[in-house]
Design an enzyme around this catalytic site. Structure first.
Site, short mmCIF file in Angstrom:
data_model
loop_
_atom_site.label_atom_id
_atom_site.label_comp_id
_atom_site.label_asym_id
_atom_site.label_seq_id
_atom_site.Cartn_x
_atom_site.Cartn_y
_atom_site.Cartn_z
N TRP A 130 -2.86 -6.49 -2.43
CA TRP A 130 -1.77 -5.50 -2.44
C TRP A 130 -2.25 -4.31 -3.28
O TRP A 130 -2.69 -4.49 -4.41
CB TRP A 130 -0.54 -6.16 -3.08
N ASP A 211 0.70 -14.65 -8.40
CA ASP A 211 1.72 -13.69 -7.98
C ASP A 211 2.50 -14.32 -6.83
O ASP A 211 1.96 -14.52 -5.74
CB ASP A 211 1.05 -12.38 -7.54
N LYS A 246 12.05 -10.37 -1.66
CA LYS A 246 11.94 -10.70 -0.23
C LYS A 246 12.82 -11.91 0.13
O LYS A 246 13.55 -11.87 1.10
CB LYS A 246 10.48 -11.03 0.14
C1 LIG Z 1 2.00 -9.38 -3.49
C2 LIG Z 1 3.19 -8.72 -4.11
N1 LIG Z 1 3.44 -8.89 -5.40
C3 LIG Z 1 4.49 -8.31 -5.99
C4 LIG Z 1 5.35 -7.50 -5.29
C5 LIG Z 1 6.46 -6.86 -6.06
O1 LIG Z 1 7.70 -7.02 -5.60
P1 LIG Z 1 8.97 -6.39 -6.31
O2 LIG Z 1 8.52 -5.56 -7.45
O3 LIG Z 1 9.65 -5.58 -5.27
O4 LIG Z 1 9.78 -7.56 -6.75
C6 LIG Z 1 5.12 -7.27 -3.93
C7 LIG Z 1 5.99 -6.39 -3.16
O5 LIG Z 1 5.70 -5.93 -2.10
C8 LIG Z 1 4.02 -7.91 -3.32
O6 LIG Z 1 3.74 -7.75 -2.03
#
Ligand SMILES: Cc1ncc(COP(=O)(O)O)c(C=O)c1O
Length: 396
Positions: A130, A211, A246
């Site tokens: 990511w 993560d 999500k």
């Molecule tokens: C791999 C991964 N980690 C962490 C996140 C962070 O998500 P959020 O900050 O929206 O909770 C995302 C969001 O797309 C992600 O794809």
């Protein structure tokens, strides 16, 4: 002061959403941003979330600050989600959790902790990962390195290359592993492979940072912790970043957590005391609403069961789109092999489309895909599939 400030480059993913919104084409398709959309292209509020909000509206009687580590009931539910109720880590109280503003907030706090308490430790990220991982950890002052992950030949996991990369990581460094639904490839190790990774990491003294942003979107809420459970059999110390963006659809409520698993209750408390310090100078204490929703749903047997069904609906729709996409491309006579997309899990897959093809899709067909060719499968619907596959066929 401001005369010479240059305009910052747009975010590679969120910038595309802005372009998408400005596009007047009524048939435009957005496969870029990591947000779930239903068959009507909407990002719904789950019915269990609505129910929890109703209860909270009645019950909430203060807007006072939360503790730096957030709502204790939420933190307990986070640990049960991760390990399952009654797991040895929970019974032995070897884990401590802080509620954080989203998975992103948790990653940033983890980055600050690592950079300041373990100076010199580098963080190893999968190639690819990511895009925000690099920027979050670099902003925290960490040096980011890459480990091998995807086999471009098969569009699957290159496990040998992954193990060979890990063997080169020095003791005291940190490795980021995606709990499930690897972003951007959708390729996950099997539980057996997680077990081998656990052996390697333990033998080499590498700290895993897991993560976990998509629990429930691969196979099931409980099934998706299989890799993590293998890992914790082998490794006693790790960090875990959770996100409920999500699986609860709580994107804008910024609902995440940072969990430290340590050798003992005392060690977990000591590490958490350092994490709290970083929270204090980042944002002081987390927002409440999302965490209250999660704690309410997971703390109520009936609501929890209903939520499990709602997550299954999300997951099943995505998996149906994976099948329909591959089938439609085949029916249109596309000979390039896209079948690995069926095996992949979560919202994302690597399409194998080149940057030029991605740009043509954007400019000529109003189909928005990030430059790397990563597609958000959840942006596909039975209605837009034909147009999407026709356009892909024409650019191949
Ligand atoms: C791999 C991964 N980690 C962490 C996140 C962070 O998500 P959020 O900050 O929206 O909770 C995302 C969001 O797309 C992600 O794809």
């Amino acid at each position: 002061m401001f005369e010479n400030v240059q305009v910052a480059p747009p975010d590679p993913i969120l910038g595309l959403t802005e372009m998408f919104k400005a596009d007047p084409n009524p048939d435009k398709i957005n496969l870029s941003v990591g947000v779930y959309q239903d068959a009507q292209g909407k990002t719904p509020v789950l019915s269990t979330v609505k129910e929890a909000e109703k209860r909270l509206l009645e019950k909430e009687n203060s807007k006072g600050y939360l503790p730096m580590t957030g709502e204790p009931a939420y933190c307990e539910r986070v640990q049960e989600m991760l390990f399952g109720a009654g797991h040895e880590i929970i019974v032995a109280k070897r884990a401590a959790t802080a509620q954080c503003p989203g998975g992103t907030g948790a990653l940033r706090v983890a980055g600050d902790y690592l950079h300041t308490v373990h100076p010199g430790a580098k963080i190893w990220l999968s190639n690819p990962t990511w895009a925000n991982h690099n920027t979050i950890f670099a902003a925290a002052g960490l040096t980011c390195e890459k480990y091998d992950y995807r086999d471009p030949e098969t569009n699957g996991l290159d496990f040998d290359a992954l193990c060979a990369s890990i063997k080169k990581i020095p003791a005291g460094d940190v490795i980021l592993l995606h709990g499930c639904c690897h972003n951007p490839t959708g390729i996950d190790p099997t539980p057996e492979q997680w077990s081998i990774l656990g052996d390697l990491l333990a033998a080499q003294g590498i700290l895993p940072l897991v993560d976990f942003a998509y629990q429930g979107l691969a196979v099931g809420v409980e099934e998706d912790r299989a890799g993590l459970l293998e890992l914790v059999k082998k490794v006693k110390q790790l960090l875990i970043c959770s996100s409920f963006s999500k699986n609860f659809g709580l994107y804008r409520e910024r609902t995440g957590a940072l969990t430290v698993v340590a050798d003992s209750v005392e060690q977990a408390a000591t590490v958490m005391s350092q994490i709290k310090l970083r929270i204090r100078y980042n944002y002081s204490n987390p927002p409440s609403h999302g965490g209250q929703i999660v704690a309410t749903v997971l703390g109520d047997k009936e609501l929890r069961a209903k939520w499990i069904e709602e997550v299954a609906e999300i997951r099943n729709r995505i998996n149906e789109m994976r099948h329909l996409f591959v089938k439609t491309l085949k029916e249109k006579g596309v000979t390039q092999d896209f079948s690995s997309i069926i095996e992949q899990r979560g919202m994302f897959s690597f399409s194998g489309l080149t940057k030029e093809q991605v740009l043509t899709l954007r400019e000529q067909y109003s189909i928005y895909i990030v430059d790397s060719g990563r597609i958000n499968v959840a942006g596909m619907t039975p209605d837009n599939m034909d147009r999407l596959c026709e356009a892909i066929k024409s650019v191949l």
